[in-house]
Every structure is written in structure tokens, then in C-alpha cells.
Design an enzyme around this catalytic site. Structure first.
Site, mmCIF file in Angstrom:
data_model
loop_
_atom_site.group_PDB
_atom_site.id
_atom_site.type_symbol
_atom_site.label_atom_id
_atom_site.label_comp_id
_atom_site.label_asym_id
_atom_site.label_seq_id
_atom_site.Cartn_x
_atom_site.Cartn_y
_atom_site.Cartn_z
ATOM 1 N N VAL A 48 -2.338 -15.189 6.437
ATOM 2 C CA VAL A 48 -3.727 -15.602 6.212
ATOM 3 C C VAL A 48 -3.968 -15.683 4.711
ATOM 4 O O VAL A 48 -3.775 -14.712 3.988
ATOM 5 C CB VAL A 48 -4.707 -14.608 6.851
ATOM 6 C CG1 VAL A 48 -6.137 -15.064 6.638
ATOM 7 C CG2 VAL A 48 -4.411 -14.457 8.325
ATOM 8 N N PRO A 75 -15.906 -4.109 5.042
ATOM 9 C CA PRO A 75 -15.724 -5.440 4.440
ATOM 10 C C PRO A 75 -14.310 -5.702 3.958
ATOM 11 O O PRO A 75 -13.862 -6.847 3.967
ATOM 12 C CB PRO A 75 -16.728 -5.432 3.284
ATOM 13 C CG PRO A 75 -17.801 -4.481 3.723
ATOM 14 C CD PRO A 75 -17.073 -3.409 4.471
ATOM 15 N N GLY A 119 0.834 -1.187 0.000
ATOM 16 C CA GLY A 119 0.000 0.000 0.000
ATOM 17 C C GLY A 119 0.864 1.228 0.000
ATOM 18 O O GLY A 119 2.078 1.167 -0.193
ATOM 19 N N ASP A 136 -12.241 1.301 12.248
ATOM 20 C CA ASP A 136 -12.164 1.268 10.778
ATOM 21 C C ASP A 136 -12.693 -0.076 10.267
ATOM 22 O O ASP A 136 -12.049 -0.731 9.446
ATOM 23 C CB ASP A 136 -10.733 1.507 10.303
ATOM 24 C CG ASP A 136 -10.669 1.795 8.797
ATOM 25 O OD1 ASP A 136 -11.703 2.223 8.235
ATOM 26 O OD2 ASP A 136 -9.605 1.581 8.189
#
Length: 832
Positions: free
Chosen positions: A121, A180, A49, A177
Site C-alpha cells: 500500500v 490514526p 519497527g 488498537d
């Protein structure tokens, strides 16, 4: 970039904490490959990011592959970005829950970049699964997605997310925050809440524990008032306003509601640019869920209600906790599962119906043929001529028995459906039709007992149907002082083993005379301007008129409506009237079943608490009555001895009492009911409270307490007739060690009038002597029959206890004790 993907901190330093440890995420191409600690072998980037990246690394010390998240070099010295990064690492490490990714290690590279390692994950974001589910839906409903997801399975995943947030709240941490894209579903069904970079430490009442001081320090660092933190499409109004002081569990609950909105509709609650979303969010609520869903399949009303309550704009209107939201979602899931299982069981019953019909048709045919043959026979005909008819009669009987056996299997399957879902409409309808047919048969055959049973079963299963068929309504006559009060009627129906009020209709202003009502038990709510609302249970019997006439009176006795302010916030008004007492052979020393009149009285909603009793003792001390205070002080329980026990409360040099520390077998909390108090101490408290308030407080009589618990219909427990240990605080309420609890616990242990804790927690002293025949009743009216203070005989003790099984909490049960005895299960409540 859509607003739900934009985690910009509007009004402050930009920071995007949404960097998932995904196996299939986008890769951030960092021109300068980081020099990792020697312990870790770099296996390449996973995702990236604007402010950091995630790399797959091998932990050579433990021989496992993990994910490493680290800041980009250009942000290593940015204080706010660095702080957010450390918050995420430290908070996530402290929140040890299956729904929160495990953090293993953290540190700092030589160039100053922070890093931490965590479980890698592999899976997808909830956003991706929601998109897949809505892409697969049709006009008939949600379908199974290509990857095997169903609507119910996705709701189950959401429930586990809510439970993870509830855990975080219990540790004093809010996420701030939730959306989905910050929620993941793993390859093996695990559900994880990611990205805790905006987490904040808050004080949560009743939290099970606290996060470590390092987390508290990080989370409570400087956040400027006016900063807008979170993702606009999913943030709460207080976040959009930048009102940081209001950021708490309710903020996360709103965001969870917004996630549920997305799950139900496929879209975020608000759409548009960041500024458009913020303006719309501040301006008002989003489009209703049902409207946002468009022309899609119908959505469960329970989930819509849960979503809308969680997203209430006012904090106080939202769920009081994430646990409460989770419970509502889980209740819906349980109901869906039960309904599916119950419908399957009912289908088994319906599969038997053609066989039953065929056997009965064959039996009727055999009977007809037998009658035809019998019609051709003479009484003196030889046996050889009669045997064919007899054979047909035997065949008809055999077929009838076979049909009865299959019908028994049908009943078993249909009732089995109700055992799975007690409110399954289809099963009730099928059984109602069955018992209606049996009732017609029994009445035609004049089998009164069979007819009575069939009628009762029909009433159980009719659920509002067959009203014209089932006759025998009763009536209600009601007079109030003052007249002109509005009367609302709630019918008490069985739901999950409890009698619960279901609004039926408004009867209009009083006086009311012989207003038709169906036979049954009701809760009447009486309202008038300037008066407190009165709860008035009534029992309507077949062809009976509940008219409120006191014994010996010609006219109905008016129900007095207390003025507003006349009752305290925890005062419960029990109007005068008839009630059923006794008659419970399973209760200890129950009185005989009898219908009596009990005059109006007021009872406190809860038993007297330790905190209230402590205030009483200290007021005596401050008033120069220290010796009295010491006499009424609870004593440590030692084999039921009446004297010589040590005071249970501590006293300081001024003589004031304080709660002692916990010790084995004896704990005190201000909101727990007080125990180890003698009958005389309870009476002293009532006298003291009367002096302070100017109201005639006293202990209740045993018949007042029984009426307060049972209402008027003779139920066995405050909630109905089912001995369910989870409804009250009793020995078998849970697998944990039995203990007293808060008077505010176990809300199902509530009577029709609203009095709480009558079947569990602690028992209560009553004002009268224990007599085998019970207290005085003259002309059908209960008398107060108070015991003389100097009478050493046994006093009545009533109620359930935390040390005893549920069956001993039956409302008709009667216990006793000498007035000077102290017991760890006996307290008291007051009335007037």
C-alpha cells in the site's frame, strides 16, 4: 514518543504491531539480511519497527511486487510476539474487505522467523492527513490542503474505516488498537485498516459468519487479566483498566470515536506520557470536543454528538454497533452533500429575482402609462387615439406573463433545492416570503381559492416564522385521573417523509383548560409519579378546542393514567378519544371518512411471534391438551386449503413442538410473527394468555387496530402519508427476495402510540366480521362488535404484508378471510 504513537502493551510483554507497508516509511536497518524463500526476490526494506520489518519483494511466480512483513530474528522464539504476529497475518487474511489489506501468503524462514506477504500500500497514515488538514484550516473553516484533502473528504474516509470495522465485527473479530497511525489512505483513494496484531475473537450476536477456526484459536489464545492492550490515547476505559473480559465491539467503537475526536480537533483525546494518559483515561472523560477544538472553525454538531456517544465511558451508552456509528456519519455526509447541492439550486433561483423584479416594474410602469393615457381619452374617441393606450396595456400584460414565466422558473429552482434538502432553511425562507406576498395579493383581490392555497403554502414553508401573520390557533383541554400530571407537547413535523415528534413545550400540570396551541398534529406525553407515561396524540384545528369530550358527554373525559407495573414491557396503552378513520380512496375497501370515539385499550407492541405461539402450543401439550395443540398448530400452506395440510411445526415423541428446518417458501424464526394460524387459533391463544395472566386479552377490533396505526389525525400510514417501502417490511422494501422478518425490524413502521409492524411484515386477524358498512358505531362511538365463534362468515384482516407492495399497507385498507383459513401473510396481535 507521544502516547498516541506508543502501542506498548502496558503490564505485559511489549509488542508493537504498527509496521505499515508504506512506500515512504522509515527503514529499519537489520544487520542480518533475511534469506527469503526462493519464490521471492528481495527488493529492499520499506519500513521497520522494534519487532519486525516490512520489505518490498517480487513474487517471481506471479510476477508482481508485494510487501513482506517478517519478524526480526531475535523475536522468532518469543511466544507472545510470535503469536501476535500470526494473529495479524491470519486475521487479516480472513477479513476480506476493501478496507482491509489483502494477505497473499505466509510461512517461516529457515531461522524460525514468521513472515507473510500482502498488498503493498502506497499512501499516508490518517494521522498525516489529519495534521495536514488542521495545518491548512483558517478562522473561516477548513480549507483544501495542498494534496487536495477537504474536511468532508476526510470524514468520508473515516466513514469507510468504520464500515471496515463493522465488517470485522460481523465476522466476530475486534481490532483493539485503532488509531490514526494504524489507518491508511492510499494513492488512489483507498482507505485501509492496518495492524491486526491485537485482534481478538468475540461472539457477536447476529454475525453474518464466523472466521475460520484457525483464526478463532489464535485470537482466543491466553491474554492475562490485567493486561493493558492498545494505544493509551485511543483506548477505551475497559482497556485501560485491563478488563480483558469486556473487550468487544464496543471497545473498537470507543477507539473509533477517539479517532473522530482527533479528526475534529487535530489532537488525540488524551495527551502526555503513557502513565499520565492512563491515569487521565481511568479518571474521567477527556476535554469536550468543542473545547478541545479551541478557537478553530465551528464543528458539525452531528459529528460532535457521534464522537461523544462513541466515546461514552459506559459500554451500554455507546453505539450499539459500528454500523450505527457509520450510519450517523454517512447521514451527516449525505446531509452536507444535499445541502451543497440544494444551495446551488437555490442560488439559481435567486439569480432570477432581479429579472422578475425588473419585469414587474416595467409592467407597472406600462400600466401607469396606459392609465395616464386612458385618463385623457373620451369614450367616443376614435380607435386611432385609443390604440397607444391599448398597446401599453398589451405591453403590461406581456411583461406580466413574462414575469410569471420567470417566476415559475424561480419556483421550480427553489422547490428543486428542497427536493435535494427538504429541510434547507434558506429555501423555506425564500418560499415563505414568496407565498406571503401572494397571500396578500389574493386577499386584497378577494380570490379565496388563491388565498387558501397561498396560506397553506406559507404554513408549509414558514418554519416558525410569520407567526403573527398567520393567525387561527386552536386550544387543548386535558383532564387526567389522577390530576396533577405533567404534560409535555411534541409537535409532529415532517422529516424525511415521516411525521416525527419535536419537543415544543411543557404545558404544566393537569387539569388544563383551553391552552392555546397552533393548529396542527401533536403528541402529548403525560407523566405523573407512580404512573406509566401516556402518549396521547391530539389534532388541533383552527379555532377548535380538543377537549376529549366523549359523545353525549358534557365534560371532558379524564385520561386514565395506568399505575406503574400495570402495563407489561411491551404493552402499549391507547387512551380513549376521537380519531379519524377511513376516507382513503386509495385503500382497499376503505370505510368512509369519519370522526369516531374509540374507548381506551391496550395492545401489544408487536404481533405474536413464532416463539410465543410455540410456547402456547407446548403449554397445551404439557397440560394434557395435545389434541387442541395439534388443532391450533400452523399448517403448511397449500393453495389456501382449509384442511388437510401438514403441521408446519415438528413434534417429538413427547408431543412437544419444535421449529422445522428451512425449506423453499417456508422459514421460521422465534422472533418472526407467527403465520398460517386460523382466526380460531388466534382466539385460542388469546384465551390461553388471559388464563395465564388474569388479563382479558383478545383480538383487536378493526377500528382499534386502525386507531393504533393512524393515531388521531387520519394519516395514511403509521409514520405519515408517504408510501415509503423502506419504512416497512413489504415486497419492494429491498432488492433482495421478500421474506418475513423480525418483529424488531423496521423501526420506522411505528405508530404514534409506539405499536410496531402495522404497515408491513404480516397482516392481523381482527375480532369482528367483515362488513361493507364496517363495524357497529353508535352515537359516534365504536363498539367492539365481536364475531360469534361459530359464525363462518369472513373476518376482518388488516395491515401490510411482506409479499405485497407498500400501497397495500395503508392503515385504512380492509381485507377479509374465513376464520378457518391459513395464510402465509396473516398472523395476529392481541389487545385488551
Amino acid at each position: 514518543m507521544t502516547p498516541e504513537d506508543d502501542a506498548t502493551q502496558v503490564g505485559g510483554t511489549a509488542y508493537n504491531p504498527t509496521v505499515h507497508a508504506l512506500g515512504n516509511g522509515a527503514v529499519h536497518a537489520d544487520p542480518d539480511e533475511p534469506q527469503l524463500p526462493a519464490r521471492y526476490e528481495d527488493l529492499g526494506p520499506i519500513a521497520g519497527g522494534s519487532f519486525g520489518e516490512v520489505r518490498r519483494v517480487r513474487d517471481t511466480l506471479l510476477g508482481r511486487v508485494v510487501a513482506m512483513k517478517l519478524l526480526h530474528a531475535e523475536h522468532a522464539d518469543a511466544p507472545r510476539v510470535r503469536r501476535r504476529f500470526l494473529v495479524e497475518a491470519t486475521v487479516t487474511a480472513q477479513l476480506q474487505h476493501p478496507g482491509i489489506v489483502a494477505v497473499y501468503d505466509r510461512g517461516e524462514l529457515a531461522d524460525g522467523r514468521c513472515w507473510f506477504t500482502m498488498k503493498e500500500v502506497r499512501g499516508r497514515t490518517l494521522r498525516e492527513v489529519i495534521d495536514e488538514l488542521h495545518a491548512a484550516k483558517g478562522p473561516d473553516g477548513f480549507r483544501v490542503t495542498p494534496s487536495g484533502w477537504t474536511f468532508r473528504r476526510l470524514v468520508d474516509a473515516f466513514a469507510r474505516i468504520v464500515q471496515a470495522i463493522a465488517y470485522a465485527h460481523s465476522r466476530g473479530v475486534v481490532h483493539r488498537d485503532l488509531k490514526p497511525d494504524n489507518l491508511m489512505v492510499g494513492e488512489f483513494g483507498e482507505v485501509l485498516v492496518m495492524d491486526w496484531g491485537l485482534a481478538r475473537r468475540v461472539v457477536v450476536a447476529g454475525a453474518a459468519g464466523e472466521v475460520a477456526e484457525s483464526v478463532a484459536a489464535l485470537c482466543s489464545g491466553p491474554t492475562r487479566d490485567g493486561d493493558i492492550l492498545g494505544t493509551p490515547a485511543y483506548m477505551a476505559p475497559e482497556q485501560a483498566r485491563g478488563d480483558v473480559a469486556l473487550h468487544g465491539p464496543a471497545t473498537d467503537i470507543y477507539s473509533l470515536g477517539a479517532v473522530l475526536h482527533c479528526l475534529l480537533t487535530g489532537e488525540a483525546p488524551y495527551r502526555g506520557s503513557v502513565m499520565q494518559v492512563l491515569a487521565a483515561l481511568v479518571g474521567g472523560p477527556p476535554v469536550a470536543v468543542a473545547d478541545a477544538a479551541g478557537g478553530g472553525p465551528p464543528l458539525p454538531a452531528e459529528l460532535i454528538a457521534a464522537c461523544e456517544r462513541a466515546m461514552s465511558r459506559q459500554i451500554e451508552d455507546r453505539y450499539e454497533s459500528a454500523d450505527a456509528l457509520a450510519n450517523d456519519v454517512l447521514s451527516w455526509l449525505d446531509g452536507v452533500r444535499r445541502r451543497e447541492q440544494a444551495l446551488a439550486a437555490l442560488e439559481q433561483a435567486r439569480a432570477l429575482e432581479p429579472e422578475i423584479a425588473g419585469l414587474r416594474a416595467q409592467a407597472r410602469e406600462a400600466e401607469a402609462r396606459a392609465r395616464a393615457l386612458q385618463g385623457q381619452l373620451k369614450p367616443f374617441d376614435p380607435l386611432e387615439k385609443k390604440r397607444p393606450a391599448w398597446a401599453l396595456e398589451d405591453e403590461a400584460a406581456r411583461l406580466g406573463r413574462a414575469a410569471a414565466l420567470v417566476e415559475a422558473r424561480w419556483l421550480e429552482a427553489a422547490n428543486g433545492a428542497l427536493s435535494l434538502d427538504p429541510d434547507l432553511p434558506e429555501a423555506h425562507a425564500a418560499l415563505a416570503e414568496h407565498y406571503r406576498g401572494r397571500l396578500v395579493e389574493a386577499e386584497l383581490a378577494r380570490r379565496d381559492e388563491d388565498a387558501a392555497r397561498a396560506e397553506q403554502m406559507l404554513r408549509i414553508h414558514a418554519r416558525g416564522q410569520h407567526a403573527a401573520f398567520l393567525r387561527g390557533d386552536g386550544a387543548l383541554t386535558l383532564v387526567t385521573d389522577p390530576p396533577g400530571a405533567e404534560v409535555h407537547v411534541d409537535r409532529l413535523v415532517m422529516q424525511d417523509r415521516r411525521l416525527v415528534p419535536v419537543p415544543e413545550r411543557v404545558l404544566g400540570p393537569t387539569p388544563l383548560f383551553e391552552v392555546p396551541l397552533q393548529r396542527g398534529s401533536y403528541l402529548v406525553r403525560i407523566r405523573a409519579p407512580g404512573r406509566a407515561e401516556v402518549r396521547y396524540p391530539v389534532l388541533i384545528e383552527r379555532d377548535g378546542n380538543w377537549d376529549g369530550r366523549a359523545p353525549g358527554e358534557e365534560r371532558p373525559s379524564p385520561i386514565t393514567l395506568p399505575c406503574e407495573g400495570e402495563l407489561g414491557p411491551d404493552d402499549v396503552y391507547v387512551p380513549a378519544g376521537f380519531c379519524w378513520i377511513g376516507g382513503d380512496t386509495a385503500s382497499a375497501d376503505s370505510l368512509p371518512r369519519r370522526r369516531i370515539w374509540v374507548d381506551a385499550f391496550v395492545m401489544r407492541r408487536f404481533p405474536v411471534t413464532t416463539g410465543e405461539y410455540l410456547a402456547f402450543l407446548n403449554d397445551l401439550v404439557e397440560g394434557g391438551r395435545a389434541s387442541e395443540a395439534m388443532a391450533w398448530c400452523p399448517r403448511a400452506h397449500q393453495a389456501l386449503s382449509e384442511a388437510g395440510d401438514e403441521p408446519a411445526f415438528l413434534s417429538d415423541s413427547s408431543g412437544r413442538f419444535h421449529l422445522p428446518p428451512d425449506r423453499d417458501g417456508l422459514r421460521w424464526r422465534p422472533d418472526w410473527p407467527v403465520v398460517l394460524v386460523t382466526w380460531h387459533g388466534a382466539m385460542a391463544y388469546a384465551r390461553w394468555l388471559s388464563g395465564r395472566t388474569g388479563l382479558p386479552w383478545r383480538l383487536p377490533s378493526e377500528l382499534e387496530r386502525e386507531k393504533a396505526a393512524r393515531g388521531v389525525d387520519g394519516r395514511l400510514f403509521p409514520w405519515g402519508d408517504h408510501a415509503e417501502p423502506t419504512f416497512a417490511n413489504v415486497a419492494d422494501t429491498s432488492a433482495a427476495e421478500a421474506a418475513r422478518g423480525s418483529v424488531h425490524g423496521h423501526p420506522f413502521d411505528e405508530s404514534p402510540y409506539g405499536v410496531r409492524g402495522l404497515a408491513g411484515n404480516t397482516r392481523d386477524w381482527c375480532i369482528n366480521l367483515w362488513k361493507h358498512e364496517g363495524p357497529l358505531i353508535e352515537g359516534g362511538r365504536a363498539l367492539l362488535d365481536a364475531a360469534a365463534p361459530d359464525d363462518p362468515d369472513f373476518r376482518v384482516i388488516k395491515g401490510g404484508a411482506w409479499t405485497h407492495p407498500m400501497n397495500q399497507g395503508r392503515a385504512a385498507a380492509r381485507f377479509g378471510g374465513r376464520p378457518g383459513i391459513r395464510r402465509p401473510v396473516v398472523g395476529f396481535r392481541i389487545a385488551r
